[in-house]
Design a protein around this motif. Structure first.
Motif, PDB file in Angstrom:
ATOM      1  N   ALA A  39      52.439  34.157-113.462  1.00  0.00           N
ATOM      2  CA  ALA A  39      51.753  34.493-112.215  1.00  0.00           C
ATOM      3  C   ALA A  39      52.703  35.150-111.223  1.00  0.00           C
ATOM      4  O   ALA A  39      52.318  36.066-110.489  1.00  0.00           O
ATOM      5  CB  ALA A  39      51.132  33.243-111.607  1.00  0.00           C
ATOM      6  N   ALA A  40      53.956  34.706-111.207  1.00  0.00           N
ATOM      7  CA  ALA A  40      54.936  35.265-110.269  1.00  0.00           C
ATOM      8  C   ALA A  40      55.207  36.730-110.549  1.00  0.00           C
ATOM      9  O   ALA A  40      55.436  37.521-109.622  1.00  0.00           O
ATOM     10  CB  ALA A  40      56.232  34.460-110.325  1.00  0.00           C
ATOM     11  N   GLU A  41      55.199  37.115-111.821  1.00  0.00           N
ATOM     12  CA  GLU A  41      55.403  38.520-112.165  1.00  0.00           C
ATOM     13  C   GLU A  41      54.182  39.369-111.813  1.00  0.00           C
ATOM     14  O   GLU A  41      54.312  40.510-111.395  1.00  0.00           O
ATOM     15  CB  GLU A  41      55.708  38.658-113.656  1.00  0.00           C
ATOM     16  N   ASN A  42      53.012  38.785-111.995  1.00  0.00           N
ATOM     17  CA  ASN A  42      51.784  39.541-111.760  1.00  0.00           C
ATOM     18  C   ASN A  42      51.366  39.589-110.302  1.00  0.00           C
ATOM     19  O   ASN A  42      50.742  40.559-109.861  1.00  0.00           O
ATOM     20  CB  ASN A  42      50.639  38.941-112.583  1.00  0.00           C
ATOM     21  N   ASN A  43      51.671  38.514-109.552  1.00  0.00           N
ATOM     22  CA  ASN A  43      51.246  38.458-108.146  1.00  0.00           C
ATOM     23  C   ASN A  43      52.216  37.567-107.375  1.00  0.00           C
ATOM     24  O   ASN A  43      51.943  36.400-107.117  1.00  0.00           O
ATOM     25  CB  ASN A  43      49.815  37.924-108.056  1.00  0.00           C
ATOM     26  N   ALA A  44      53.351  38.147-106.998  1.00  0.00           N
ATOM     27  CA  ALA A  44      54.408  37.383-106.331  1.00  0.00           C
ATOM     28  C   ALA A  44      53.942  36.814-105.002  1.00  0.00           C
ATOM     29  O   ALA A  44      54.304  35.692-104.628  1.00  0.00           O
ATOM     30  CB  ALA A  44      55.633  38.281-106.120  1.00  0.00           C
ATOM     31  N   ALA A  45      53.129  37.573-104.274  1.00  0.00           N
ATOM     32  CA  ALA A  45      52.660  37.100-102.968  1.00  0.00           C
ATOM     33  C   ALA A  45      51.797  35.857-103.111  1.00  0.00           C
ATOM     34  O   ALA A  45      51.876  34.928-102.287  1.00  0.00           O
ATOM     35  CB  ALA A  45      51.887  38.206-102.258  1.00  0.00           C
ATOM     36  N   LEU A  46      50.978  35.815-104.146  1.00  0.00           N
ATOM     37  CA  LEU A  46      50.133  34.642-104.374  1.00  0.00           C
ATOM     38  C   LEU A  46      50.984  33.413-104.659  1.00  0.00           C
ATOM     39  O   LEU A  46      50.718  32.329-104.123  1.00  0.00           O
ATOM     40  CB  LEU A  46      49.177  34.905-105.537  1.00  0.00           C
ATOM     41  N   VAL A  47      52.002  33.566-105.490  1.00  0.00           N
ATOM     42  CA  VAL A  47      52.877  32.442-105.822  1.00  0.00           C
ATOM     43  C   VAL A  47      53.599  31.931-104.577  1.00  0.00           C
ATOM     44  O   VAL A  47      53.732  30.719-104.376  1.00  0.00           O
ATOM     45  CB  VAL A  47      53.867  32.853-106.925  1.00  0.00           C
ATOM     46  N   THR A  48      54.054  32.838-103.742  1.00  0.00           N
ATOM     47  CA  THR A  48      54.704  32.426-102.488  1.00  0.00           C
ATOM     48  C   THR A  48      53.764  31.586-101.644  1.00  0.00           C
ATOM     49  O   THR A  48      54.148  30.544-101.090  1.00  0.00           O
ATOM     50  CB  THR A  48      55.156  33.664-101.688  1.00  0.00           C
ATOM     51  N   GLU A  49      52.507  32.007-101.552  1.00  0.00           N
ATOM     52  CA  GLU A  49      51.520  31.269-100.758  1.00  0.00           C
ATOM     53  C   GLU A  49      51.195  29.915-101.392  1.00  0.00           C
ATOM     54  O   GLU A  49      51.067  28.906-100.682  1.00  0.00           O
ATOM     55  CB  GLU A  49      50.252  32.094-100.607  1.00  0.00           C
ATOM     56  N   LEU A  50      51.076  29.887-102.709  1.00  0.00           N
ATOM     57  CA  LEU A  50      50.778  28.624-103.381  1.00  0.00           C
ATOM     58  C   LEU A  50      51.921  27.625-103.228  1.00  0.00           C
ATOM     59  O   LEU A  50      51.688  26.431-102.991  1.00  0.00           O
ATOM     60  CB  LEU A  50      50.472  28.871-104.857  1.00  0.00           C
ATOM     61  N   ASP A  51      53.143  28.088-103.365  1.00  0.00           N
ATOM     62  CA  ASP A  51      54.302  27.209-103.147  1.00  0.00           C
ATOM     63  C   ASP A  51      54.248  26.608-101.741  1.00  0.00           C
ATOM     64  O   ASP A  51      54.463  25.397-101.552  1.00  0.00           O
ATOM     65  CB  ASP A  51      55.605  27.979-103.315  1.00  0.00           C
ATOM     66  N   LYS A  52      53.943  27.438-100.777  1.00  0.00           N
ATOM     67  CA  LYS A  52      53.883  26.997 -99.375  1.00  0.00           C
ATOM     68  C   LYS A  52      52.793  25.947 -99.177  1.00  0.00           C
ATOM     69  O   LYS A  52      53.023  24.906 -98.545  1.00  0.00           O
ATOM     70  CB  LYS A  52      53.631  28.210 -98.484  1.00  0.00           C
ATOM     71  N   GLN A  53      51.609  26.206 -99.714  1.00  0.00           N
ATOM     72  CA  GLN A  53      50.482  25.312 -99.463  1.00  0.00           C
ATOM     73  C   GLN A  53      50.584  23.999-100.254  1.00  0.00           C
ATOM     74  O   GLN A  53      50.174  22.949 -99.760  1.00  0.00           O
ATOM     75  CB  GLN A  53      49.169  26.028 -99.766  1.00  0.00           C
ATOM     76  N   PHE A  54      51.112  24.045-101.470  1.00  0.00           N
ATOM     77  CA  PHE A  54      51.346  22.795-102.205  1.00  0.00           C
ATOM     78  C   PHE A  54      52.339  21.919-101.440  1.00  0.00           C
ATOM     79  O   PHE A  54      52.135  20.704-101.299  1.00  0.00           O
ATOM     80  CB  PHE A  54      51.870  23.075-103.610  1.00  0.00           C
ATOM     81  N   ALA A  55      53.412  22.528-100.962  1.00  0.00           N
ATOM     82  CA  ALA A  55      54.425  21.770-100.217  1.00  0.00           C
ATOM     83  C   ALA A  55      53.830  21.164 -98.955  1.00  0.00           C
ATOM     84  O   ALA A  55      54.095  19.991 -98.626  1.00  0.00           O
ATOM     85  CB  ALA A  55      55.608  22.669 -99.875  1.00  0.00           C
ATOM     86  N   ALA A  56      53.021  21.932 -98.247  1.00  0.00           N
ATOM     87  CA  ALA A  56      52.424  21.449 -97.002  1.00  0.00           C
ATOM     88  C   ALA A  56      51.473  20.281 -97.258  1.00  0.00           C
ATOM     89  O   ALA A  56      51.485  19.284 -96.523  1.00  0.00           O
ATOM     90  CB  ALA A  56      51.685  22.592 -96.306  1.00  0.00           C
TER      91      ALA A  56
END
Length: 381
Positions: A310-327
């Motif tokens: 997913a990070a290769e295909n949509n890096a922005a999505l992965v960044t957002e998911l990392d942020k929201q899981f952590a929150a």
């Protein structure tokens, strides 16, 4: 566990039901032969095509009815290929799924009750295109994880059942929530079989006509509301172990794909939004936050395994998911003694403002998580 489940039907019964429930075919408005438009109303389930190529397909769902609906893709024996719950009136959803050549059923469930309005469809062609080896590894790792969760659940469930059979009210209460953690982490896999979930995890308001209430929540009511253990409860405790053993034995046979892992992660967030945040799931014991955390952990496991692709295909999505899981995990940590404990605050002690904050955190994660399935198969432009 959502309020109700599709009952298991034979393929013949599915065909008969399709003939009488108003499912019709309409002209395709999709731009691709791999896009299936699904238009749901209170009385119809229209699909844009009855045949499509095997492989990755997208359901473009629109609910034009007045009721909240669910849409399923089902195998002929009613096992779930993929699903999307809680599609509100006037809203649209997109679901990416991987299907092999063969017969399937698309079902819409207005009001999220009953067997749904059904349409038979067919995936044609040869085998599904070869996957990225990393996705095959992710599926294998997730299958192992699901089996481990089932294997770990049985001893805990047996402890719970033993306390019930011994008539030990307090010991049974203490064993109840831990016995559910593995199930809640992998609930989409368990639900994919169709017949196990209604036996072990149904709530009173999810019972279909003539269905006997069994499973965890039936015993939960006895322990916390009735405050007594009956002879019937002791029989139900044995039945719970029988049904969970069935689940343990069948987990390894579940149909799992990268897209079903991603969609399953979203389903777990839907479970949180519709059952745990509202307090409906554990309405007697108020152990909702234990289930909540387990659902999030299960979703995060699927995401972590799919993340490299997913990070290769949509890096922005992965960044957002990392942020929201952590929150969301940080928010949940406010309600337990320490980060390794499942000793969470009783949910009846969580006020409306805090519940709203939890709901907002779930929604902030659920929206980008709904895009994960597409991200593991398609590069963003």
């Amino acid at each position: 566990m959502r309020a109700a489940r599709l009952s298991v039907l034979t393929f013949t019964a599915v065909a008969a039901l399709t003939a009488v429930t108003g499912c019709t075919e309409k002209g395709s408005s999709g731009d691709s032969d791999r896009v299936i438009d699904v238009t749901a109303t209170d009385s119809k389930c229209e699909v844009s095509k009855k045949e499509f190529p095997a492989g990755h397909v997208e359901l473009a769902i629109e609910n034009k009815g007045s009721k909240v609906t669910e849409v399923y893709v089902l195998f002929p024996d009613d096992r779930i290929v993929t699903e999307r719950e809680n599609i509100g009136p006037g809203t649209k959803q997109k679901v990416t799924a991987e299907v092999k050549a063969g017969a399937y059923t698309i079902a819409c469930k207005p009001g999220m009750k009953g067997d749904g309005i059904r349409q038979e469809v067919k995936a044609t062609g040869g085998s599904v295109a070869k996957r990225d080896p990393r996705l095959d590894a992710a599926v294998a790792a997730y299958r192992k994880y699901a089996q481990e969760q089932a294997d770990a659940t049985l001893p805990l469930a047996k402890n719970f059942a033993a306390a019930v059979k011994a008539g030990d009210l307090e010991a049974a209460k203490k064993a109840y929530a831990p016995s559910r953690i593995g199930w809640e982490r992998t609930e989409p896999v368990a639900e994919s079989f169709g017949d196990i979930d209604p036996k072990v995890d149904v709530r009173a308001d999810g019972l279909e006509g003539g269905q006997k209430w069994t499973g965890w929540h039936r015993l939960e009511k006895s322990l916390w509301q009735d405050k007594k253990i009956s002879a019937e409860d002791k029989t139900l405790a044995d039945q719970l172990i029988t049904d969970l053993t069935d689940w343990q034995n069948r987990v390894g046979k579940a149909d799992i794909t990268p897209t079903s892992m991603a969609n399953g992660a979203k389903e777990l967030l839907d479970e949180v939004a519709t059952g745990k945040v509202t307090g409906e799931e554990e309405r007697y014991s108020h152990t909702d936050l234990v289930d909540f955390k387990a659902n999030v952990e299960g979703a995060e496991k699927s995401y972590a395994l799919l993340k490299p692709v997913a990070a290769e295909n949509n890096a922005a999505l992965v960044t957002e998911l990392d942020k929201q899981f952590a929150a969301l995990n940080t928010l949940l940590d406010k309600y337990r003694a320490d980060k390794t404990s499942y000793d969470f605050t009783s949910y009846d002690k969580v006020g409306d403002a805090d519940r709203k904050q939890l709901s907002d955190g779930v929604n902030a994660l659920a929206e980008p998580l709904s895009k994960l399935a597409a991200a593991v198969v398609t590069k963003s432009s």
